[in-house]
Structures are given as structure tokens and as C-alpha cells.
Design a protein around this motif. Structure first.
Motif: not given
Length: 80
Positions: A2-4, A22-24, A30-34, A75-77
Motif C-alpha cells: 500500500t502507498e498512502v 502520517q504517524q497514526d 508499520g511495515e505493511e505499507v510501502d 487497502h492494506v494487504g
């Protein structure tokens, strides 16, 4: 993965709000988003996109940090 993108209005002083989101997102996924990128904008913009799909737009949605994170969650995953 995922890219946000969080596009925020610089002249309006929305950097702090963008950094909070962004922090939330990074703390939740964590590492589940690119990446969770901050994108500068103007004209009052504050929009959050996950994989190029708008999950929050201040023009249409009420600002709610938890709801924005939940919007990213779908969208994650997900595979394209």
C-alpha cells in the motif's frame, strides 16, 4: 503493498494535521505499507489517498483520525 499520500495545504498551516495522520498510519500498519508520503498543496486541500483512491477529502468528510486510518485499512494487504 500500500502507498498512502497525504496532500495538505501549506499556506493553510495543515502540516501538523498531515503529520498526525502520517504517524497514526505508520503506528497502525508499520511495515505493511510501502510509504506514507506528505504531498504539498494549496487552495485548502487536505486529502488522503491509498493506492490512488481517495479515502478522505476535507471537502466531503468530517476530520476524524480514526476514520481516516480505517479508510486506509481496506487497502492494506490488498493486491492490485
Amino acid at each position: 503493498m500500500t502507498e498512502v499520500e497525504i496532500e495538505y495545504c501549506v499556506p493553510c498551516g495543515m502540516l501538523g494535521r498531515a503529520q498526525d495522520i502520517q504517524q497514526d498510519i505508520l503506528e497502525e500498519f508499520g511495515e505493511e505499507v510501502d510509504r506514507v508520503a506528505l504531498v504539498t498543496g494549496d487552495a485548502g486541500v487536505f486529502e488522503v489517498r491509498a493506492n490512488d483512491e481517495v479515502v478522505f477529502d476535507k471537502e466531503a468528510d468530517e476530520f476524524d483520525r480514526a476514520a481516516i486510518v480505517d479508510g486506509v485499512r481496506s487497502h492494506v494487504g490488498a493486491t492490485a
